[in-house]
Motif scaffolding. Structure first.
Motif, PDB file in Angstrom:
ATOM      1  N   LEU A 179       0.840  -1.198   0.000  1.00  0.00           N
ATOM      2  CA  LEU A 179       0.000   0.000   0.000  1.00  0.00           C
ATOM      3  C   LEU A 179       0.874   1.247   0.000  1.00  0.00           C
ATOM      4  N   SER A 180       0.474   2.244  -0.769  1.00  0.00           N
ATOM      5  CA  SER A 180       1.211   3.511  -0.758  1.00  0.00           C
ATOM      6  C   SER A 180       0.939   4.293   0.517  1.00  0.00           C
ATOM      7  N   GLU A 181      -0.288   4.187   1.043  1.00  0.00           N
ATOM      8  CA  GLU A 181      -0.690   4.876   2.261  1.00  0.00           C
ATOM      9  C   GLU A 181      -1.586   3.957   3.084  1.00  0.00           C
ATOM     10  N   ASP A 182      -1.805   4.333   4.331  1.00  0.00           N
ATOM     11  CA  ASP A 182      -2.705   3.597   5.209  1.00  0.00           C
ATOM     12  C   ASP A 182      -4.146   3.975   4.868  1.00  0.00           C
ATOM     13  N   PRO A 183      -4.985   3.061   4.402  1.00  0.00           N
ATOM     14  CA  PRO A 183      -6.373   3.394   4.075  1.00  0.00           C
ATOM     15  C   PRO A 183      -7.172   3.898   5.265  1.00  0.00           C
ATOM     16  N   SER A 184      -6.668   3.706   6.486  1.00  0.00           N
ATOM     17  CA  SER A 184      -7.355   4.236   7.666  1.00  0.00           C
ATOM     18  C   SER A 184      -7.235   5.746   7.756  1.00  0.00           C
ATOM     19  N   THR A 185      -6.212   6.317   7.120  1.00  0.00           N
ATOM     20  CA  THR A 185      -5.930   7.740   7.266  1.00  0.00           C
ATOM     21  C   THR A 185      -6.215   8.555   6.014  1.00  0.00           C
ATOM     22  N   THR A 186      -6.425   7.893   4.888  1.00  0.00           N
ATOM     23  CA  THR A 186      -6.691   8.619   3.650  1.00  0.00           C
ATOM     24  C   THR A 186      -7.503   7.748   2.707  1.00  0.00           C
ATOM     25  N   LYS A 187      -8.278   8.420   1.844  1.00  0.00           N
ATOM     26  CA  LYS A 187      -9.028   7.701   0.814  1.00  0.00           C
ATOM     27  C   LYS A 187      -8.269   7.690  -0.508  1.00  0.00           C
ATOM     28  N   ASP A 188      -7.111   8.320  -0.520  1.00  0.00           N
ATOM     29  CA  ASP A 188      -6.311   8.425  -1.741  1.00  0.00           C
ATOM     30  C   ASP A 188      -5.058   7.567  -1.589  1.00  0.00           C
ATOM     31  N   TYR A 189      -5.116   6.345  -2.076  1.00  0.00           N
ATOM     32  CA  TYR A 189      -3.976   5.441  -1.960  1.00  0.00           C
ATOM     33  C   TYR A 189      -3.973   4.488  -3.142  1.00  0.00           C
ATOM     34  N   VAL A 190      -2.845   3.822  -3.325  1.00  0.00           N
ATOM     35  CA  VAL A 190      -2.686   2.852  -4.407  1.00  0.00           C
ATOM     36  C   VAL A 190      -2.219   1.538  -3.804  1.00  0.00           C
ATOM     37  N   LEU A 191      -2.817   0.444  -4.259  1.00  0.00           N
ATOM     38  CA  LEU A 191      -2.386  -0.897  -3.875  1.00  0.00           C
ATOM     39  C   LEU A 191      -1.627  -1.500  -5.048  1.00  0.00           C
ATOM     40  N   ALA A 192      -0.377  -1.891  -4.791  1.00  0.00           N
ATOM     41  CA  ALA A 192       0.445  -2.521  -5.825  1.00  0.00           C
ATOM     42  C   ALA A 192       0.613  -3.995  -5.499  1.00  0.00           C
ATOM     43  N   MET A 193       0.700  -4.810  -6.549  1.00  0.00           N
ATOM     44  CA  MET A 193       0.848  -6.248  -6.351  1.00  0.00           C
ATOM     45  C   MET A 193       1.809  -6.797  -7.396  1.00  0.00           C
ATOM     46  N   LYS A 194       2.682  -7.686  -6.949  1.00  0.00           N
ATOM     47  CA  LYS A 194       3.553  -8.360  -7.905  1.00  0.00           C
ATOM     48  C   LYS A 194       3.193  -9.836  -7.953  1.00  0.00           C
ATOM     49  N   PHE A 195       3.186 -10.370  -9.156  1.00  0.00           N
ATOM     50  CA  PHE A 195       2.937 -11.783  -9.351  1.00  0.00           C
ATOM     51  C   PHE A 195       4.210 -12.574  -9.085  1.00  0.00           C
ATOM     52  N   PRO A 196       4.104 -13.798  -8.603  1.00  0.00           N
ATOM     53  CA  PRO A 196       5.305 -14.600  -8.394  1.00  0.00           C
ATOM     54  C   PRO A 196       5.920 -15.029  -9.719  1.00  0.00           C
ATOM     55  N   ALA A 197       7.274 -15.033  -9.750  1.00  0.00           N
ATOM     56  CA  ALA A 197       8.009 -15.508 -10.922  1.00  0.00           C
ATOM     57  C   ALA A 197       7.486 -14.883 -12.212  1.00  0.00           C
ATOM     58  N   SER A 198       7.331 -13.554 -12.213  1.00  0.00           N
ATOM     59  CA  SER A 198       6.730 -12.885 -13.362  1.00  0.00           C
ATOM     60  C   SER A 198       7.352 -11.508 -13.542  1.00  0.00           C
ATOM     61  N   VAL A 199       7.221 -10.976 -14.755  1.00  0.00           N
ATOM     62  CA  VAL A 199       7.680  -9.619 -15.025  1.00  0.00           C
ATOM     63  C   VAL A 199       6.561  -8.617 -14.794  1.00  0.00           C
ATOM     64  N   ASP A 200       5.399  -9.084 -14.366  1.00  0.00           N
ATOM     65  CA  ASP A 200       4.220  -8.235 -14.282  1.00  0.00           C
ATOM     66  C   ASP A 200       4.046  -7.617 -12.904  1.00  0.00           C
ATOM     67  N   LEU A 201       3.564  -6.379 -12.897  1.00  0.00           N
ATOM     68  CA  LEU A 201       3.125  -5.695 -11.691  1.00  0.00           C
ATOM     69  C   LEU A 201       1.702  -5.205 -11.944  1.00  0.00           C
ATOM     70  N   ALA A 202       0.885  -5.192 -10.891  1.00  0.00           N
ATOM     71  CA  ALA A 202      -0.495  -4.729 -11.019  1.00  0.00           C
ATOM     72  C   ALA A 202      -0.737  -3.608 -10.014  1.00  0.00           C
ATOM     73  N   PHE A 203      -1.570  -2.621 -10.398  1.00  0.00           N
ATOM     74  CA  PHE A 203      -1.835  -1.465  -9.552  1.00  0.00           C
ATOM     75  C   PHE A 203      -3.336  -1.166  -9.541  1.00  0.00           C
ATOM     76  N   TRP A 204      -3.826  -0.830  -8.333  1.00  0.00           N
ATOM     77  CA  TRP A 204      -5.220  -0.424  -8.189  1.00  0.00           C
ATOM     78  C   TRP A 204      -5.273   0.830  -7.325  1.00  0.00           C
ATOM     79  N   LYS A 205      -5.878   1.879  -7.867  1.00  0.00           N
ATOM     80  CA  LYS A 205      -6.053   3.126  -7.129  1.00  0.00           C
ATOM     81  C   LYS A 205      -7.408   3.114  -6.456  1.00  0.00           C
TER      82      LYS A 205
END
Length: 397
Positions: A179-205
């Motif tokens: 998480l870029s920020e604590d969702p308890s303290t702000t509504k503006d944050y991004v969740l990033a996720m990396k897949f195992p053994a992969s070149v891919d990254l995923a992001f959700w705002k």
């Protein structure tokens, strides 16, 4: 005779609550009486609180009760997370908890269908369910729940269509959440996720209706972190890239290259520590029973502006926490939390995924100035689990 608690204004109790440094003591304070509970709810402890991370223990995968081990008082805290209705999309609590039915799917059969695995970042737990591959964020203290959208078919479906589904296949689908920020303290944050053994990254705002993928020409990523307003990811062999702070992510740019320092087998971690970005190599060695165990840690300070890297044996008055969680550091508070040390759990779960038995869990405290493991921090039950490994959870303020 007057009630003694009513003789003291609420503001005084509030100031006392704000002076309490450890969450464990703060929690006990709130159980004394109703006035103290009121003071607890309105207290702002951000200036006085000390972070001593909790260890989420390995538990049977289908239970809503999870246990946390406290470094502060060496006690185990059971935490009952809100249990949902077995009817999909409905919960026993209010509408804010409706999505918890996805977090705790009902048991289906003796094979354990309905398990889920936990990850953590910024004090939140991120669960991945065996049924439906749902992702849910839950705050273990406030029970607040956030439900990101599911991965679209073109991101996720292509990964599973050609697979023969097995009960533990969901363990292959996700690797680390940040998480870029604590969702308890702000509504503006991004969740990033990396897949195992992969070149891919995923992001959700937060607030978006879809995930965004970042496909790169880099090799498999080992870790991702948020530092000075940007996400940074590290390749398995030491290249560090920056990808901005939004979803969709920015065009990746190369920040530093430490491939010449890499040894194998190893794990790489990126850690924000008091304004400095650290790259930590975890070198492993093969044992006779075909498992991997810690050999040593190597720490590098990264200048994200110049790309310069400097090896160090000092974390200052900081302690680093690594494992099946987002990597983080806290200010040390000896003897509870030792400075210049790495507190690590075993997140090299290759052997967990491919073996029917679990015969070891590599956890301990590593002093980087002494270049060796100095102690164990936990030797009790619930160290081993194939679905939910022990992991660190940042304690709340």
């Amino acid at each position: 005779m007057a009630n003694w608690s009513e003789l003291i204004p609420l503001d005084i109790w509030k100031k006392i609550a704000e002076s309490i440094q450890f969450h464990e003591d703060f929690n006990v304070f709130g159980k004394v009486c109703s006035d103290w509970r009121k003071a607890m709810k309105i207290a702002n402890r951000s200036k006085s609180s000390i972070q001593t991370p909790w260890l989420l223990l390995a538990e049977p995968p289908c239970t809503s009760t999870r246990r946390f081990y406290s470094l502060y008082n060496r006690k185990v805290l059971p935490v009952e997370l809100p249990k949902p209705s077995t009817t999909p999309g409905q919960a026993e609590d209010d509408t804010d908890n409706m999505t918890l039915s996805l977090l705790f799917p009902p048991d289906k059969d003796e094979d354990g269908l309905g398990d889920w695995r936990y990850y953590s970042s910024r004090g939140w737990l991120i669960s991945v369910t065996q049924l439906g591959l749902n992702i849910t964020l839950v705050n273990p203290i406030t029970k607040q729940v956030v439900q990101p959208p599911p991965f679209p078919d073109h991101i996720f479906g292509s990964r599973t269509r050609s697979w023969q589904w097995q009960p533990n296949s969901y363990l292959f689908m996700y690797d680390k959440f940040v998480l870029s920020e604590d969702p308890s303290t702000t509504k503006d944050y991004v969740l990033a996720m990396k897949f195992p053994a992969s070149v891919d990254l995923a992001f959700w705002k937060s607030g978006d209706k879809q995930w965004n993928m970042l496909n790169t020409h880099y090799c498999h990523f080992s870790d991702i972190t948020f530092h000075k307003g940007e996400f940074y990811a590290v390749e398995q062999f030491g290249k560090i890239i920056a990808v901005g702070n939004s979803s969709p992510p920015a065009t990746p740019r190369l920040v530093a290259n430490l491939m010449f320092q890499c040894t194998s087998p190893h794990l790489s971690y990126l850690v924000e520590s008091a304004g400095t970005l650290l790259l930590i190599f975890r070198e492993l060695e093969d044992l006779e029973n075909k498992t991997l165990e810690l050999k040593c840690f190597k720490v590098w300070e990264i200048n994200v502006d110049t790309g310069e890297a400097k090896e160090t044996t000092s974390l200052g008055n900081r302690a680093v926490f690594l494992g099946h969680n987002s990597s983080f550091s806290v200010e040390a508070c000896p003897p509870i939390c030792r400075p210049n040390c790495i507190y690590y759990t075993d997140n090299y779960d290759h052997n967990y995924r491919f073996s029917n038995t679990i015969n070891r869990c590599d956890m301990g405290v590593y002093d980087i100035s002494l270049d060796r493991k100095i102690e164990e921090f936990y030797q009790g039950p619930s160290c081993l689990s194939k679905s939910t490994l022990p992991l660190w959870v940042e304690s709340p303020n």
